[in-house]
Design an enzyme around this catalytic site. Structure first.
Site, PDB file in Angstrom:
ATOM      1  N   LYS A  11       0.251 -27.981  10.561  1.00 53.53           N
ATOM      2  CA  LYS A  11       1.251 -28.339  11.582  1.00 53.53           C
ATOM      3  C   LYS A  11       0.678 -28.044  12.974  1.00 53.53           C
ATOM      4  CE  LYS A  11       4.710 -27.493   8.099  1.00 53.53           C
ATOM      5  NZ  LYS A  11       6.077 -27.190   7.763  1.00 53.53           N
ATOM      6  N   HIS A  95       5.694 -36.994   7.044  1.00 52.95           N
ATOM      7  CA  HIS A  95       6.201 -35.630   6.869  1.00 52.95           C
ATOM      8  C   HIS A  95       7.634 -35.559   7.401  1.00 52.95           C
ATOM      9  CE1 HIS A  95       6.744 -31.326   7.349  1.00 52.95           C
ATOM     10  NE2 HIS A  95       5.817 -31.198   6.411  1.00 52.95           N
ATOM     11  N   GLY A 173       9.550 -24.238   4.956  1.00 48.83           N
ATOM     12  CA  GLY A 173       9.525 -23.157   5.931  1.00 48.83           C
ATOM     13  C   GLY A 173      10.737 -22.238   5.848  1.00 48.83           C
ATOM     14  N   SER A 213       7.610 -24.014   0.802  1.00 47.32           N
ATOM     15  CA  SER A 213       7.514 -22.577   0.536  1.00 47.32           C
ATOM     16  C   SER A 213       6.670 -22.236  -0.697  1.00 47.32           C
ATOM     17  CB  SER A 213       8.908 -21.946   0.445  1.00 47.32           C
ATOM     18  OG  SER A 213       9.603 -22.142   1.674  1.00 47.32           O
TER      19      SER A 213
END
Ligand code: PGA
Length: 252
Positions: A11, A95, A173, A213
């Site tokens: 990212k 994404h 996240g 995650s």
């Protein structure tokens, strides 16, 4: 057999020196890895220095986006030629952060998919549902729609080499993962849907990652699922040690 594929999605993280430090460490930690494909999808500013650092390794590079036109007046965008010139084999496309924050729709994502495939960049196409869609039982319909729209116009021979990443938005996240069973259930459905859209053989070849995650402590269970071929990893890919543990999921 599909080869496992672990991809880091950095990212908007890492300066050049931070990227090189991480990759120098990673290169040592995974020097013995034979049976897993690996890639770092980095901000564009790091790609050229990473290409030089990683040239004799099995760690591939990926961009995080691309433009569907060859070149021209598209300020701040990156073409497939530019990505290839800095060593990218892969590019993340669609994404959820691009979809949600930057307003990318399926029509645009489809154009990017066509461009990537035509230009020899392997897309890592991200699909997945929002929390409210899962709660309403619409997660299967959501990924079915995304597959149809994002792959529209692509032939079986194009699709067999792409990578899909199923990333439920509620797990990105957040520290909240889909359970391995939840991930397997929908990834199996994605594969069945590919078989309906194309054919069994094509569907069996497509590598489908789970993302959201993924950590060293949960990767083994995720990878034990028969239809899950790898992971697209955000937070836990920023440190060499944790990403190397994910790459070596069998040893966890
Ligand atoms: P995360 O991100 O691993 O930090 O949840 C995954 C992704 O967005 O690809």
């Amino acid at each position: 057999m599909r080869r496992p594929f672990m991809a880091a999605n950095w990212k908007m993280n890492k300066t050049v020196s931070e990227a090189l430090d991480m990759a120098t460490e990673l290169k040592e930690l995974v020097s013995d890895v034979e049976d897993v494909d690996m890639a770092l999808c980095s901000p564009a500013t790091n790609l050229y220095p990473l290409k030089n650092l990683l040239k004799d390794t099995k760690i591939a590079l990926g961009g995080q986006n691309l433009h569907y036109k060859e070149s021209g007046a598209f300020t701040a965008e990156l073409s497939t030629d530019m990505l290839k010139s800095v060593g990218c084999e892969y590019a993340v496309i669609g994404h959820s952060e691009r979809r949600e924050i930057f307003g990318e729709d399926d029509e645009l994502i489809n154009l990017k998919m066509k461009r990537a495939v035509a230009e020899g960049i392997t897309p890592i196409l991200c699909i997945g549902e929002k929390l409210e869609e899962r709660e309403a039982g619409k997660h299967f319909a959501r990924v079915k729609f995304q597959l149809a729209a994002d792959l529209s116009g692509l032939e079986a021979e194009d699709v067999e080499d792409i990578v899909l990443a199923y990333e439920p938005l509620w797990a990105i996240g957040t520290g909240e993962t889909a359970t391995p069973e939840q991930a397997e259930e929908i990834i199996k459905y994605i594969r069945e849907e590919l078989a309906r859209m194309y054919d069994e053989e094509t569907a069996e070849k497509v590598r489908i990652q789970y993302g959201g995650s993924v950590k060293p402590w949960n990767v083994k269970e995720i990878m034990e699922q028969p239809n899950i071929d790898g992971a697209l990893v955000g937070g836990a890919s920023l440190e060499a040690e944790s990403f190397s543990k994910i790459i070596k999921f069998e040893e966890q």
